[in-house]
Design a protein around this motif. Structure first.
Motif, PDB file in Angstrom:
ATOM      1  N   ASN A   1       0.589   5.652  -0.218  1.00 16.29           N
ATOM      2  CA  ASN A   1      -0.163   6.899  -0.343  1.00 16.29           C
ATOM      3  C   ASN A   1       0.824   7.990  -0.745  1.00 16.29           C
ATOM      4  OD1 ASN A   1      -1.643   9.237  -0.085  1.00 16.29           O
ATOM      5  ND2 ASN A   1      -2.702   8.571   1.750  1.00 16.29           N
TER       6      ASN A   1
ATOM      7  N   ASN B   1       1.595  11.457   1.072  1.00 11.97           N
ATOM      8  CA  ASN B   1       2.373  11.536   2.310  1.00 11.97           C
ATOM      9  C   ASN B   1       3.783  12.078   2.088  1.00 11.97           C
ATOM     10  OD1 ASN B   1       0.288  10.463   3.807  1.00 11.97           O
ATOM     11  ND2 ASN B   1       1.076   8.382   3.706  1.00 11.97           N
TER      12      ASN B   1
ATOM     13  N   TYR C   1      -2.610   5.106  -3.692  1.00 12.77           N
ATOM     14  CA  TYR C   1      -3.373   6.338  -3.527  1.00 12.77           C
ATOM     15  C   TYR C   1      -2.516   7.493  -4.034  1.00 12.77           C
ATOM     16  CZ  TYR C   1      -6.822   4.260  -0.375  1.00 12.77           C
ATOM     17  OH  TYR C   1      -7.826   3.515   0.173  1.00 12.77           O
TER      18      TYR C   1
ATOM     19  N   TYR D   1       0.862  -1.187   0.000  1.00 13.68           N
ATOM     20  CA  TYR D   1       0.000   0.000   0.000  1.00 13.68           C
ATOM     21  C   TYR D   1       0.898   1.238   0.000  1.00 13.68           C
ATOM     22  CZ  TYR D   1      -2.661   3.699   2.339  1.00 13.68           C
ATOM     23  OH  TYR D   1      -3.236   4.883   2.676  1.00 13.68           O
TER      24      TYR D   1
END
Length: 92
Positions: free
Chosen positions: A27, A30, A53, A25
């Motif tokens: 993102n 960040n 993401y 995962y």
């Protein structure tokens, strides 16, 4: 240092920069802009990445993504170009 060879991504906080193993995962929001560019230029090599993401990252295109991606969240960008997406993609 070649991030692709090491199979790691940079993790930066206010005081230090360290490298961590590639996650399933990620993102992108960040990270600061410099790290985002490093990640995007190497993301095809993140062979274990399943969920990516990149919401609200001010992107106008996405690079080629690894075949392992099954969840892609890229809302609130200015995307005008998407890479070829895998049939295994479950969420866009």
């Amino acid at each position: 240092m070649n991030l692709r060879t090491l199979n790691i991504i940079p993790f930066v906080n206010a005081k230090t920069a360290v490298f961590v193993p590639l996650p399933k995962y990620l993102n992108l929001s960040n990270y600061n802009n410099e790290i985002k560019q490093i990640i995007l230029s190497n993301i095809k090599n993140y062979k274990k990445l399943e969920t990516f993401y990149c919401n609200s990252c001010n992107l106008d295109e996405l690079p080629d993504l690894p075949k392992s991606i099954i969840h892609l969240y890229c809302g609130y960008n200015n995307l005008i170009k998407l890479p070829k997406l895998q049939n295994s993609l479950q969420v866009l």
